[in-house]
Design an enzyme around this catalytic site. Structure first.
Site, mmCIF file in Angstrom:
data_model
loop_
_atom_site.group_PDB
_atom_site.id
_atom_site.type_symbol
_atom_site.label_atom_id
_atom_site.label_comp_id
_atom_site.label_asym_id
_atom_site.label_seq_id
_atom_site.Cartn_x
_atom_site.Cartn_y
_atom_site.Cartn_z
ATOM 1 N N GLU A 1 49.743 -10.610 18.199
ATOM 2 C CA GLU A 1 48.995 -10.730 19.455
ATOM 3 C C GLU A 1 49.061 -9.500 20.347
ATOM 4 O O GLU A 1 48.113 -9.195 21.068
ATOM 5 C CB GLU A 1 49.534 -11.916 20.265
ATOM 6 C CG GLU A 1 49.353 -13.252 19.585
ATOM 7 C CD GLU A 1 50.018 -14.359 20.379
ATOM 8 O OE1 GLU A 1 49.319 -15.164 20.984
ATOM 9 O OE2 GLU A 1 51.258 -14.394 20.399
ATOM 10 N N SER B 1 0.875 -1.177 0.000
ATOM 11 C CA SER B 1 0.000 0.000 0.000
ATOM 12 C C SER B 1 0.905 1.218 0.000
ATOM 13 O O SER B 1 2.114 1.094 0.010
ATOM 14 C CB SER B 1 -0.897 -0.035 1.242
ATOM 15 O OG SER B 1 -1.754 1.081 1.233
#
Length: 1287
Positions: A1219, A255
Site C-alpha cells: 500500500e 477503394s
C-alpha cells in the site's frame, strides 16, 4: 468452427467463453475500453492474395462479421500443455503479471504486432499497448518484456535532461556500503526462447480455398430480434439497403488511393496516409498530416480497426476526424439503386440536415480528401483526460488559405467537437475574418467572434464548461502561432519573427521512449543456492496468466441447470419506494424468480449493512431486488422490466459540505490530541488556515465482482466460489442468511483479478443474496456484474475535505497544527469509521508536529457506500498534510523541500499517539532520493526551462513517506496455515491469505521452501478455502505475507522437529525417503501453523497506544511538464527510494511499489468520478473514467531499495509494501502544482492557489490564468443547474 444457429446479436466474447469454453479471453468492460478481451483476427483477400492480421476487442465484434476469418485467442498461440510462445514466456519472466486478468489481452496485442512487425520499434510497441489497461503492474515490467523483441538497445533513447542513461555521473547509481552487493536486473534475457516468425500459426488453407472458390452470395443470419445480412458485392449491398432502408450498415466497401474506401479501418487509413505524406510534397499533404496526428491517439489499436465510414456516419459530437475532414473540404461518394452522387462533408451533414444527408436507401462508398494547396494550412487539436485512448473533451480542425505570400485570409474554416450536440462550425466568424491579415489584431477579433458564435450553456452535458470555452480560444491561438511560424519560414521578409516566449506553445507533449532502472540488494553470498528468499522469483501463476490457463471465478465451467442472477438497483438517491411491479418481468421467458426484501424477512441485514431495500432507497445503485433466470441475457432483459415507483425524500445529501450543514454523520467525531495546541498558537510567528478537497477513486479491479454458489444437495451443504478478499466474512454472512451453521458453508477462492480493498463488504452481501437464491431453488446460481453495474453499486475510495490551521515560525517549523478531516462515507457505514481512524493515526506522515489536534468525521450521504481502498485513509490524510506543508513553505518564501526536511522526525522520536519511532531509515531514504534524483541540479534546470518557456512549465517535487503498517489489533492479526507432506515427498501448503495479484502465494512457497530446505517446484498451493483453514482474517493492510508467512514457518518447523530423528538417521536421503520412513514410524506428516498476531493497540479515550508494528519509509522525486494552454501534462521522471527491510522477493516488491505509485498518480491527477446533481454516477466504464494507461508512465522511472539495516520480528525482517507506494503518486500532484505556480508567478498572479485533487487538465488549465481564461464568458453561480457536482 461451423456455427449453424448464430444469433446476430451475439458478440465474439461470450461466444468464445460460453460456447467454445475458451476462457483465456476475459470480460473487462464490455465497451472495448480496457483491452482484456483482445484477440487477433486474420482476413485473407483473394484479390490481393494478402493476409491481414489485426487486434480486435472481442466484446465489440459481432460473430456474424467473422465469416471466413481466422480468430486467434491466447490459447491458440501457446500453452503449458504444448509449448508457450516467446511473448507469453517473456511477459511472465519479466514480472509483467500480477493479478493476471489483463495479461491475455496484453499478450494478444503484442502478438498481433509481432505477426506484422517481428522486430518492432519502441513507438510501435507503446502504440500496440495503448488500448490495454492494467491496474496492478504500473506497466514498466510489461514494457520491459516487450522491449526484448526490439532491435534497439535498452538505453533510454532520450536526453530529457541532457543526460543519457549510459552516461556515468549525474544519474549514475551511487555505491552502497561494501557488504551490500547491488543488483540491477530482475530477469536474464539469455534464458528466453527466441522469436521465430516461421513457426507461427498459418492462415487455415480451407478458409483460403473457400474465399477463392465459393460463389459470391449474400449470407443472411436470423435471430429473435435482429437479422444480419452480409452482401459480398457492392450491388448486393445496394439491393439490401433498398430493401431495408432503415437498417444500419456495419461495414461498407473498399477503394484505394486518396479516395479512401468507407470500409477501410482507421488503422489502414493511418498506414495509407503515412505512406502518402512520405511521397508527396508537404504543401499537398496538410490535411493528411493533421489526420495522422489524430489517428495516433484515437482510441487503442484494437478500436482503430473500426471502419472510416462507420466513424464518419456515427457523427459523434467528440469525433476527432470529422472536424478535420470537414475543414479539409472532403466529399462523400454515395450509391443507391438510383445511381451514385456526391455530398460535401460539411456542417450541414454533421448536423444531419435532411438536404445534405444520406437517403435511407443510400450507402457511403468512399471519401474524397482533396490535396491541400500552396499557402493553405491545416491543423488538428484535441484535449482529453488522458493523452491516449480517451475521448476528447474538446477537439478542433482548422484550415486557412491565403491569397499569396502576403498573408491575407482568402478562406478560413474552423470546426469544434465537444462543445455542442454535434461537431460545430464557426462559419460566421470565419466569414467575417476573410480579407484580414494574419496578425495579433486578427487573432483578438477571431477569439471574440468565435466565443460569441459558439455559445456553451453553463448546464451543458459533460460539464467542464469554462474549460471548454478556454480551449476553444487556446486552440485558435495555437493555430495562429503554427501558421505564423510557417509563413515566416516561407517568406522571412514579410512576416514578423515569432516571439521566443511563444515558441513553447507549438510543441506537443509527446511521450518519449520509456526507460527505467531498478536497484535492489543481492542475497548474502553464503545463502544456499536453493534458498529462494531474497531472490526475484517469477510470480507462481505468471506463465498461466500469460497463456490464459489461470482460472478465475467466471472461468469455471457452467454447472448443470445453472441459473444467473442480476440486480435491480435504485434510480433515485433518496426516495420512498411506493410500489414494485414484478409482473411483466416475471412473465418473460426464462425468468425463474425475483427476490425482494420480503423474501429476506428476519435476515435482511448483517452488522451495519442491509441487503435489499425495504421501503426506502438511500442512493442510486441501492440494491432493490434480484432477478434469477435461466441465462444472463434473460436476467438482464427482465431486470429492465421491473417497474418501481418512487417518491423523492428530503434532504438529498451528496457532498461533504451538505453533510456538515445537516450534521449528517456516522457516530461522533474521532479525535487525537498531542501537546498544547491553543497555547502554542499564541507564540508562533504566523498562522495559516486553509483547506483541500480530494475526490474519490474507483477500484477498477480488472475482474468485476464474481460469484458462483453451488448447493451440494445433501445435509444443507453449500459451496461458494467468489472473488473476495475475506472468505470468512462471506462464510459468516451466507450462513446467517441461510440460518445454518458456518460448517455447512464453504467459501473457496483460487485467485482474484484485482481487489484493492473493494471485494469485502459489498461482495459478501451480493454473495449472500446469490446463496439465498441457490438455496431456495436448489440450483447453482452465478452472478457476474457488468463493469457499469460494478462501478455503480460498489463505491470506492472516500472523497475527503481537509481543513487545517497551522502555527509556524519564519524558518518553516510548524509548532501547532489543528486538523479536521471529513470523509464522504456514502449511505452505509461499511468501513468508513475505521478509515477515518487510520487517517488520523497516519496524518503526520513523515513529520513531527509538537502540538497537534486532529479530528475526523464520517459523513452520511446519499451516495453508494464508500469502502476500503489501498492505503486506507492515508492517501487522503497524507495529501492534506502535504498541502499544508506546501502552503507554509509559500508563506515563508522557502522551498517546500526545505520545510519538509525541517519538520521531519529526527532519529528516535515519538508520534502524536505516543508510539516510539526510529526515523533513521526515513532520513536515509530522503537523502538517498535527493542524491539519486540529482535534485538540486535538476531544480536549477527546471528554473532555467521555466525562464525560457512561457507556455510550457516544468515542476519538480520531492515527498517523503512514513507508512505505519498494522491491521489494528491482535485479533485481526491472527493467521493459520496447513502443511501436508505426501509420501512421494511433495508438499501441499494452504494458508488464510488470498492471491489478489500481490504475489502472496509465491512468497508463501518461498517461505516453505526455505524452512523445509526443499525446491519450490516440490511445493504446491491450490486455493484458499474456509474448509482447510478456518476463521481467517481479511487479506489487506500490507500484512498478509507477514502474518501467513509466520504461520507457514511455524507449521514447517513443527514438521521438521517431528522428522528430525528420521532425517538424522538418513541425512543424504530424499524427501520421498524421509516421508515414507515417517509414515512407517506413524509420525504425522501434516501440521497446523499458527501466528497469534502482533501486539498492537490504541486507546481512543486517551489518544495513545502502540497501534503499528513497524513503519515503511520512502521518498519520491517527480518532474513534470505542463502545457499552460491546454492543461495537459507529461510525467518526465520519477525516482523512488524505499526501505523494504530484507525483501523476500525483490521482483514482487518492486512490482507492488511501481503499481501502487501509478495507481496513486491516477488518484491524484486523472481519475475523476462524476455525479449528477441528483446523485447519479456518470462515470461507469473506461470510456468515462480514466485510469493511467501506458502513456502516463513517467518517461524515466527509477526504483531503488535502501540497504537492509535492522532485524525485526517480522517475517525474515521483511516489510509489507503493498500500500505505501500509492501515496508517493502525490509527488506528481505537487510537481504539477509547482509548474502551475511558476506560470502564475510569471503572469503576475499573486492570489493564493487553491488546487483540489485530482489535478486534471481542466484544473491545471484554469489555474494557469492568462488573457484567454479572462476573455471567456462566465456564468453566475445559481443562474443554471450544473451538469455535475463535486462530491
Amino acid at each position: 468452427v461451423i456455427e449453424k444457429n448464430v444469433a446476430p446479436e451475439t458478440m465474439l466474447l461470450p461466444y468464445l467463453r460460453k460456447n467454445l469454453r475458451l476462457t483465456g479471453t476475459k470480460y473487462g468492460c464490455g465497451g472495448g475500453g480496457c483491452g482484456a478481451c483482445t484477440v487477433m483476427i486474420s482476413r485473407y483477400n483473394p484479390s490481393t492474395k494478402q493476409i491481414r492480421h489485426y487486434p480486435a476487442t472481442a466484446c465489440l465484434t459481432p460473430i456474424c462479421s467473422l465469416y471466413g476469418t481466422a480468430v486467434t485467442t491466447v490459447e491458440g498461440i501457446g500453452s503449458t500443455k504444448t509449448r508457450i510462445h516467446p511473448i507469453q514466456e517473456r511477459i511472465a519472466k519479466c514480472h509483467g503479471t500480477q493479478c493476471g486478468f489483463c495479461t491475455p489481452g496484453m499478450v494478444m496485442s503484442i502478438y498481433a504486432l509481432l505477426r506484422n512487425h517481428p522486430e518492432p520499434t519502441l513507438d510501435q510497441l507503446t502504440d500496440a499497448l495503448g488500448g490495454n489497461l492494467c491496474r496492478c503492474t504500473g506497466y514498466r515490467p510489461i514494457i520491459d518484456a516487450c522491449k526484448t523483441f526490439c532491435k534497439t538497445s535498452s538505453c533510454c533513447q532520450s536526453r530529457e535532461n541532457g543526460v543519457c542513461c549510459l552516461d556515468q555521473g549525474v544519474n549514475g547509481v551511487p555505491e552502497f556500503e561494501e557488504q551490500h552487493k547491488i543488483s540491477l536486473e530482475l530477469f536474464s534475457e539469455k534464458e528466453f526462447l527466441p522469436l521465430d516468425p516461421t513457426q507461427e500459426l498459418i492462415f487455415p488453407p480451407e478458409l483460403m480455398i473457400m474465399a477463392e472458390k465459393q460463389p459470391q452470395k449474400t449470407r443472411v443470419f436470423g435471430g429473435d430480434r435482429v437479422t444480419w445480412i452480409s452482401p459480398v458485392t457492392l450491388t448486393g449491398l445496394v439491393e439490401a439497403k433498398f430493401k431495408y432502408p432503415q437498417a444500419p450498415i456495419v461495414m461498407g466497401n473498399t477503394s484505394v488511393g486518396l479516395t479512401l474506401g468507407a470500409s477501410l479501418s482507421l488503422a489502414q487509413v493511418k498506414d495509407i496516409l503515412a505512406d502518402v505524406v512520405q511521397k508527396l510534397p508537404e504543401e499537398k499533404t496538410q490535411t493528411f498530416r493533421a489526420l495522422l496526428k489524430h489517428l495516433r491517439t484515437v482510441a487503442g489499436s484494437q478500436i482503430r480497426n473500426m471502419s472510416l465510414g462507420g466513424h464518419i456516419m456515427s457523427r459523434h459530437l467528440d469525433s476527432d476526424l470529422n472536424p478535420l475532414l470537414a475543414v479539409g473540404n472532403c466529399t462523400l461518394n454515395l450509391l443507391s439503386k438510383e445511381g451514385g452522387r456526391q455530398i460535401p462533408l460539411n456542417d450541414q451533414f454533421l448536423r444531419k440536415c435532411p438536404a445534405n444527408d444520406l437517403k435511407p436507401q443510400e450507402i457511403l462508398v468512399s471519401v474524397n480528401i482533396p490535396y491541400s494547396r500552396k499557402w493553405e494550412f491545416v491543423s488538428a487539436f484535441r484535449q482529453a483526460q488522458r493523452q491516449q485512448n480517451a475521448l476528447a473533451i474538446v477537439n478542433s480542425g482548422m484550415r486557412v488559405l491565403f491569397g499569396d505570400e502576403n498573408g491575407i485570409i482568402k478562406e478560413l474554416s474552423v470546426f469544434y467537437g465537444g462543445v455542442g450536440p454535434t461537431t460545430i462550425c464557426a462559419k460566421n466568424s470565419c466569414q467575417e475574418l476573410i480579407g484580414r491579415p494574419w496578425n495579433e489584431e486578427m487573432l483578438d477579433t477571431a477569439c471574440r467572434l468565435i466565443l460569441d458564435e459558439i455559445r456553451l450553456p453553463g448546464s451543458a452535458p459533460g460539464g467542464k464548461v469554462e474549460f471548454k470555452r478556454t480551449l476553444v480560444v487556446s486552440f485558435l491561438f495555437k493555430f495562429y502561432l503554427e501558421v505564423l511560424q510557417i509563413l515566416k519560414r516561407m517568406n522571412p521578409g514579410h512576416h514578423p519573427r515569432l516571439a521566443d516566449k511563444s515558441k513553447s506553445a507549438l510543441e506537443d507533449l509527446r511521450p518519449r521512449h520509456h526507460w527505467s532502472t531498478l536497484t535492489y540488494h543481492d542475497v548474502d553470498p553464503k545463502q544456499l543456492l536453493q534458498d529462494p528468499i531474497g531472490r526475484p522469483i517469477m510470480h507462481l501463476s505468471g506463465i498461466n496468466h500469460a497463456t490464459g490457463e489461470a482460472i478465475y471465478c467466471d472461468d469455471m465451467p457452467a454447472v448443470d441447470q445453472e441459473l444467473f442472477l442480476t440486480f435491480v438497483t435504485s434510480s433515485r438517491a433518496h426516495a420512498k419506494i411506493v410500489s414494485i411491479d414484478l409482473s411483466e418481468a416475471l412473465s418473460l421467458p426464462g425468468v425463474v424468480d425475483i427476490l425482494t426484501a420480503d423474501h429476506l424477512q428476519g435476515v435482511n441485514s448483517f452488522a451495519t449493512e442491509s441487503f435489499l431495500a425495504t421501503d426506502e432507497v438511500l442512493c442510486v445503485g441501492h440494491l432493490v431486488c434480484a432477478v434469477v433466470a435461466e441465462s444472463e441475457i434473460q436476467a438482464k432483459r427482465a431486470a429492465k422490466r421491473v417497474k418501481i415507483v418512487y417518491k423523492d425524500l428530503e434532504p438529498l445529501i451528496l457532498t461533504i459540505e451538505e453533510a456538515i450543514q445537516h450534521k449528517s454523520f456516522f457516530e461522533s467525531e474521532r479525535k487525537l490530541e498531542y501537546g498544547n495546541v491553543d497555547e502554542t498558537f499564541k507564540m508562533v510567528d504566523q498562522i495559516l488556515e486553509g483547506e483541500i478537497h480530494m475526490g474519490g477513486q474507483e477500484h477498477f479491479y480488472m475482474e468485476t465482482q464474481s460469484m458462483l454458489v453451488i448447493p451440494k444437495g445433501e445435509a444443507q451443504e453449500i459451496d461458494v466460489y467468489v472473488s473476495t478478499q475475506f472468505p470468512k466474512h462471506v462464510q459468516d454472512i451466507v450462513a446467517f442468511i441461510l440460518k445454518r451453521p458456518a460448517n455447512k458453508v464453504m467459501c473457496h477462492v483460487k485467485r482474484v483479478g484485482g481487489a484493492f480493498g473493494g471485494k469485502v463488504v459489498k461482495t459478501s452481501i451480493m454473495a449472500a443474496i446469490t446463496a439465498f437464491a441457490a438455496n431456495k431453488h436448489g440450483r447453482a446460481v452465478r452472478c457476474i456484474l457488468e463493469r457499469g453495474e460494478d462501478m455503480l453499486i460498489t463505491g470506492g475510495r472516500h472523497p475527503y475535505l481537509g481543513k487545517y490551521k497551522a502555527g509556524f515560525m519564519k524558518d518553516g517549523r510548524i509548532l501547532a497544527l489543528d486538523m479536521e478531516h471529513y470523509c464522504n462515507a456514502g449511505s452505509s457505514q461499511d468501513e468508513s469509521l475505521w478509515v477515518v481512524e487510520m487517517g488520523l493515526l497516519k496524518m503526520d506522515n513523515a513529520y513531527k508536529f509538537p502540538n497537534l489536534r486532529c479530528r475526523g468525521w464520517a459523513c452520511r450521504t446519499n451516495l453508494p457506500s464508500n469502502t476500503a481502498f489501498r492505503g486506507f485513509g492515508f492517501p487522503q490524510a497524507g495529501l492534506i498534510t502535504e498541502a499544508c506543508i506546501t502552503e507554509v513553505a509559500a508563506k515563508c518564501g522557502l522551498p517546500p523541500e526545505q520545510v519538509r526536511a525541517i519538520n521531519m522526525y529526527k532519529e528516535v522520536d515519538e508520534t502524536h499517539y505516543k508510539q516510539e519511532i526510529n526515523a533513521k531509515n526515513l532520513i536515509q531514504c530522503w537523502r538517498e532520493c535527493m542524491t539519486k534524483s540529482s535534485y538540486f541540479a535538476r531544480r536549477a534546470a527546471v528554473e532555467r526551462f521555466n525562464a525560457e518557456n512561457y507556455w510550457k512549465k516544468r515542476g519538480l517535487t520531492m515527498v517523503p513517506l512514513k507508512y505505519p503498517v498494522s491491521v489494528g489489533s491482535v485479533v485481526l492479526g491472527q493467521a493459520a496455515a496447513l502443511v501436508h507432506i505426501y509420501l512421494d515427498g511433495s508438499v501441499l501448503v494452504t494458508h488464510g491469505g488470498i492471491e489478489l495479484g500481490q504475489g502472496v502465494h509465491t512468497k508463501m512457497i518461498q517461505v516453505a521452501s526455505r524452512e523445509l530446505k526443499m525446491p519450490m517446484s516440490n511445493i504446491c498451493l491450490r486455493e484458499t478455502s474456509t474448509e482447510t483453514v478456518p476463521n481467517t482474517n481479511a487479506t489487506g493492510g500490507s500484512m498478509t505475507a507477514d502474518l501467513n508467512g509466520l504461520a507457514i514457518k511455524d507449521a514447517c518447523q513443527t514438521l521438521l522437529k517431528r522428522l528430525e530423528p528420521i532425517i538424522s538417521k538418513n541425512p543424504h536421503g530424499t524427501w520421498k525417503d524421509w516421508a515414507e520412513a515417517a509414515f512407517d514410524n506413524s509420525i504425522s506428516l501434516s501440521a497446523i501453523g499458527y501466528f497469534r498476531g502482533f501486539e498492537t493497540n490504541i486507546d481512543w479515550e486517551k489518544g495513545e497506544g502502540h497501534p503499528f508494528e513497524y513503519f515503511v519509509c520512502g521518498a519520491a522525486c517527480s518532474e513534470v511538464e505542463v502545457d499552460c494552454l491546454t492543461g495537459n501534462h507529461k510525467n518526465i521522471r520519477t525516482d523512488i527510494v524505499m526501505d523494504v527491510g530484507y525483501s523476500i522477493n525483490p521482483a514482487i516488491d518492486i512490482g507492488q511499489i511501481e503499481g501502487a505509485f501509478i495507481q496513486g498518480m491516477g488518484l491524484y491527477t486523472i481519475e475523476e468520478l462524476s455525479y449528477s446533481p441528483q446523485g447519479v454516477l456518470y462515470t461507469r466504464g473506461p470510456s468515462q473514467y480514466k485510469i493511467p494507461a501506458i502513456c502516463d508512465v513517467p518517461t524515466e522511472l527509477h526504483v531503488s531499495f535502501l540497504p537492509p539495516s535492522e532485524n525485526s520480528n517480522t517475517l525474515y525482517s521483511s516489510k509489507g509494501v503493498g500500500e505505501s507506494g500509492l501515496f508517493l503518486g502525490c509527488s506528481v500532484f505537487f510537481a504539477i502544482r509547482d509548474a502551475v505556480c511558476a506560470a502564475r508567478q510569471e503572469r503576475g498572479i499573486s492570489e493564493p492557489l487553491m488546487l483540489s485533487s485530482p489535478l486534471t487538465p481542466e484544473k491545471i488549465r484554469m489555474a494557469c490564468e492568462d488573457k484567454f481564461t479572462k476573455m471567456i464568458p462566465r456564468d453566475k453561480p445559481g443562474s443554471y443547474i450544473p451538469w455535475n457536482v463535486p462530491v
